[in-house]
Design a protein around this motif. Structure first.
Motif, PDB file in Angstrom:
ATOM      1  N   THR A 297       0.785  -1.167  -0.041  1.00  8.44           N
ATOM      2  CA  THR A 297       0.112   0.005  -0.102  1.00  8.44           C
ATOM      3  C   THR A 297       0.853   1.331   0.174  1.00  8.44           C
TER       4      THR A 297
ATOM      5  N   GLY B 288      -0.862   2.474   5.931  1.00  6.35           N
ATOM      6  CA  GLY B 288      -1.727   1.555   5.133  1.00  6.35           C
ATOM      7  C   GLY B 288      -2.227   0.457   6.433  1.00  6.35           C
TER       8      GLY B 288
ATOM      9  N   SER C  63       0.769   5.751   0.372  1.00  4.42           N
ATOM     10  CA  SER C  63      -0.194   6.757   0.708  1.00  4.42           C
ATOM     11  C   SER C  63       0.774   8.195   0.595  1.00  4.42           C
TER      12      SER C  63
END
Length: 300
Positions: free
Chosen positions: A231, A249, A233
């Motif tokens: 993940t 995440g 971000s």
């Protein structure tokens, strides 16, 4: 009939039944539906509830699935921190005859490992595993160059130390950990602070004039696991003067008996501008439904 029964009760000296007359074997199944703090509260009612509230069959359902692995780490930490070998009365986890309630209580206390740069504990209310990883356990580009970074001693960190960035072109902070997490869903977060916090005339202040460069480009956070989860971000760092948890995440653990390797990082490598005034405290891992209270949580 009713009068006769009443008369019979009086003649035999029978009294009314109460909660105290319930056998522990009947109380224990009820306690399975309560959270640990609630179990401790009802233990004050009477002897039957107090006995049932200490039963292994009750606390076995509250402990993490891999509590033996966690208890072994706690026992090793206790052995490292104590040289007198005592077990009684100090909440140690090394005794093989410790009850499951005692083991639960010990695991609720932070257990340091990896030379004290990491800690884990379980939530008192739910038994979920939590973890914190100090900035000293992270690989930080330029950390040994005092022109860029320094270590600050502070009581605002559970590790009593944070990494403070004065200025840099290339920001890269990375870490990894191998651990047997209990099965479940978890969130990973970076704990950061814009500005150097300190005390002036007994009041907490921070140096806002030394914060710059974070509003130009976002900082990228990444998380990956050994079983292929990944993940990313992006955040513009903000909120000067406050500790903020940036949610990187979530990840899912399917087996409590297998080691999982986590890799995580934060980067701002746009070399068109410098940035500075950032405190890096630690990385936190919480059960996904956990709501931290001690600082601001930022989630995409």
């Amino acid at each position: 009939m009713g009068a006769g029964a009443s008369s019979l009760e009086g003649s035999e000296g029978w009294g009314q039944t109460s909660l105290g007359d319930m056998p522990e074997s009947c109380v224990a199944p009820v306690l399975l539906y309560l959270d640990p703090p609630e179990i401790c509260l009802v233990a004050r009612l009477n002897r039957a509830f107090r006995g049932a509230a200490s039963a292994d069959c009750v606390w076995a359902t509250k402990l993490p699935a891999n509590y033996r692995y966690l208890a072994a780490l706690a026992a090793a930490a206790d052995d490292d921190s104590s040289s007198d070998g005592s077990v009684e009365g100090n909440g140690r986890c090394s005794s093989s005859v410790a009850t499951k309630k005692e083991k639960y209580a010990r695991l609720c206390r932070p257990t340091p490992f990896d030379r004290g740069t990491k800690e884990f504990w379980i939530q008192k209310s739910k038994g979920g595993l939590c973890m914190s990883i100090s900035s000293k356990a992270l690989a930080i580009t330029g950390i040994d160059d005092r022109r860029y970074w320094s270590h600050l001693t502070t009581d605002e960190s559970r590790f009593h130390s944070v990494a403070y960035l004065q200025q840099i072109w290339w920001l890269e902070v990375a870490g990894e950990i191998d651990f047997c997490f209990p099965a479940g869903s978890y969130s990973l977060l970076f704990r950061l602070h814009l500005g150097r916090p300190h005390k002036r005339m007994g009041r907490r202040v921070y140096d806002s004039e030394l914060i710059y460069g974070w509003d130009i480009k976002p900082t990228r956070f990444q998380l990956s696991t050994s079983d292929g989860q990944h993940t990313t971000s992006d955040y513009h760092l903000d909120g000067p003067g406050h500790w903020i948890l940036y949610h990187v995440g979530d990840f899912v653990i399917s087996s409590s008996d297998e080691l999982t390797k986590l890799k995580f990082s934060m980067m701002q490598i746009d070399c068109t501008h410098t940035k500075g005034g950032l405190c890096v405290d630690s990385v936190f891992i919480y059960p996904k439904d956990h709501q931290p209270e001690e600082c601001i949580l930022i989630v995409k």
